[in-house]
Write an enzyme that holds these catalytic residues in place. Structure first.
Site: not given
Length: 603
Positions: A327, A395, A398, A406
């Site tokens: 990541e 997303e 999150k 996030e």
């Protein structure tokens, strides 16, 4: 007999090399099915008297691994999270990956719909055993076997190349620390039992926070005491024994957003041009934060006995565990909140860091770097790593706060529209935008006016400007439309102007030239730092070495001007390529320093 055997194995090795398609990878990437079996069959047919078949097979396995290592190439993929209630279905996502040339993806479970959608696509997939399954897999080899049978073996048409055992366990589930390596061992044993261990490697993503402070200078890098000997050392031993790799989640964004003000330059964090920072222990210069964090990891590994870099420098051969990045990314908007995972633990809201321009710069710099094969670091220049960009989508679940960073790490919105422009298919060919004289002066003037009014830098074509001559509509229009085109990142449609301009892929000979020169006012220290950066980043500095043609005058400003200009020209005089944190500037007249003439474009 020994010579005959050696020659036979050598010939068979060549068979292996040339029967492979694409590239081969000792860690389980693609190779042409049957190429190893073909060579082994030939060995059996040609077996010399007195030579055991197993000896041939042993030699072939050795030469296969050697060829695989030499052909290994870094790849860049994406982390595909699904913590959102508005994401497209996996079939559409699979097509999106294919449309964008994304050949590698990791998921945070082993979702059957996703794995089925990815079947027969050639896209490499890393699956994950969730943290909640680790305890059972550690306690029971049969449990690990059942999990592998259900979530890996069952998907024969899907190219699964990795199993992540948990995710950031040290941060999110420290109660599982002692069970992590036993679970990895049992998953590996299950893969071996099913004949999958050569093509599917086992690792576990480790957050960079597993290193204790300070992590700069990189040579001070060490794993935290509570995990170093008890977990990391046996893990690294396991990874080396199985030919796997240490996977790290590394976010320069977090370090930048959480810094003491003035400690880290934004361009250093983004990987843009900057003066660099020196490791006072090793003398190595670092020009981006990611390299510093990677080398801190390399030093932490060495402190536990994984001296791969030192061994490689001594022997010329790579030995030990590689570091891959599972990541890394940069958010396009939002505030940073306190909490877990990628959120910050200390002061600083990161609001000035999370933006579309910054996210685009960081992720494009990283993607281009991997695609170019430039994955080495100052301490480990031969490092070869796969990288997964976090994340595929924004997303929305999150965090409950929609303004949390996030929720905003995605390359795509849930609508599958790009958040900003990027490419996984290698750097585009250099191109320019030129005016079309055939459309006439009126349309050229309209195109020129539009370009100059919408971001093109037209100062050089004003009366008295360095590119005012030749004073013709087509010359001025070419300058303006090309400036507009380059400033827009050469995006599709930015060199049309209703037919008044077109893209060319060979630099026009009548382009108004420019050079990059050093600014003596910044002082020798900054000039030296910028000179080092230019020479280490692609500039041809051979002419300013002692005894070379442009060594005289032997001054910092003269040498820096030569290096800056070489870097600037090699980077196609793109915007920002002659900044060097204020140490350089663009000029539009030919430059002569002593007896040395700074080379023009294409020289």
């Amino acid at each position: 007999m020994a010579l005959a055997r050696f020659l036979l194995v050598l010939v068979l090795g060549v068979t292996l090399l040339f029967s492979s398609s694409g590239y081969v990878d000792m860690f389980g990437s693609d190779h042409k099915p049957g190429s190893y079996g073909l060579a082994l069959h030939l060995a059996q047919e040609a077996a010399l008297p007195g030579c055991d078949q197993l000896d041939f097979e042993s030699d072939l396995r050795w030469i296969w691994r050697l060829i695989s290592y030499r052909a290994d190439a870094a790849e860049v993929g994406v982390s595909y999270g699904m913590v959102g209630n508005n994401l497209p279905d996996p079939a559409k996502v699979t097509q999106l990956l294919k449309d964008n040339g994304i050949t590698m993806v990791r998921i945070y479970d082993a979702d059957s719909t996703v794995l089925t959608s990815l079947a027969n696509t050639g896209i490499k997939v890393s699956v994950m055993m969730p943290n909640e399954n680790i305890a059972a897999a550690a306690a029971s080899p049969s449990n690990a076997l059942q999990w592998v049978q259900k979530n890996v073996q069952a998907y024969t048409a899907t190219q699964i190349n990795g199993v992540a055992v948990g995710n950031e366990v040290f941060d999110s589930r420290p109660d599982l620390n002692r069970q992590l390596v036993p679970a990895m061992i049992n998953v590996q044993a299950a893969l071996a039992k099913l004949g999958l261990a050569d093509s599917v490697k086992v690792s576990t993503p480790v957050a960079f926070s597993a290193l204790k402070d300070p992590t700069f200078p990189p040579s001070a890098g060490r794993f935290k005491d509570e995990i170093a000997q008890s977990v990391m050392k046996p893990m690294l031993d396991f990874l080396q024994q199985t030919g796997s790799y240490l996977t790290m989640n590394i976010y320069p964004f977090l370090a930048y957003a959480n810094q003491q003000p003035g400690t880290i330059l934004l361009n250093y964090a983004l990987g843009n041009s900057n003066p660099g920072v020196r490791d006072s222990n090793t003398g190595l210069m670092y020009y981006n934060l990611l390299d510093a964090q990677l080398d801190a990891t390399h030093f932490a590994m060495e402190a536990l006995g994984q001296s791969a870099v030192s061994a490689m420098k001594a022997s010329g051969k790579y030995a030990g565990v590689r570091v891959y990045i599972t990541e890394s990314g940069w958010p396009s908007r939002g505030q940073v909140h306190h909490g877990s995972l990628r959120r910050l633990l200390d002061a600083g809201d990161g609001s000035d860091a999370a933006s579309i321009p910054n996210a685009q710069a960081y992720n494009n710099n990283l993607i281009k770097r991997v695609l170019s094969g430039n994955t080495g670091t100052p301490y480990n220049p031969n490092a070869n790593m796969d990288v997964y960009i976090f994340a595929l989508f924004n997303e929305n679940n999150k965090s409950t706060d929609p303004n949390d960073t996030e929720n905003n790490f995605g390359l795509f919105y849930p609508t599958m529209q790009k958040v900003y422009e990027f490419s996984f298919q290698g750097p585009p060919a250099a191109s320019w935008c030129v005016a079309n004289a055939a459309v006439g002066d009126a349309r050229l003037q309209a195109a020129l006016d539009f370009a100059c009014g919408n971001g093109a830098d037209c100062s050089a074509i004003q009366p008295g400007g360095t590119c005012f001559q030749p004073n013709t509509k087509v010359a001025h229009a070419s300058y303006a439309v090309n400036s507009y085109y380059q400033n827009k990142g050469r995006a599709a449609g930015t060199c049309d102007f209703n037919g008044a301009a077109s893209v060319v892929f060979q630099e026009p000979t009548d382009t108004c030239w420019s050079w990059c020169v050093a600014n003596a006012a910044v002082g020798d220290a900054r000039l030296q730092a910028a000179l080092d950066f230019a020479c280490d980043s692609g500039a041809d500095c051979s002419a300013i070495q002692p005894g070379a043609a442009c060594f005289q005058p032997d001054t910092k400003v003269a040498h820096a001007s030569y290096a800056f200009n070489s870097y600037y020209q090699r980077n196609k005089r793109a915007n920002g390529m002659c900044d060097f944190n204020g140490a350089g500037s663009v000029v539009y007249e030919p430059q002569k320093i002593g007896n040395c003439v700074l080379p023009p474009p294409n020289a």
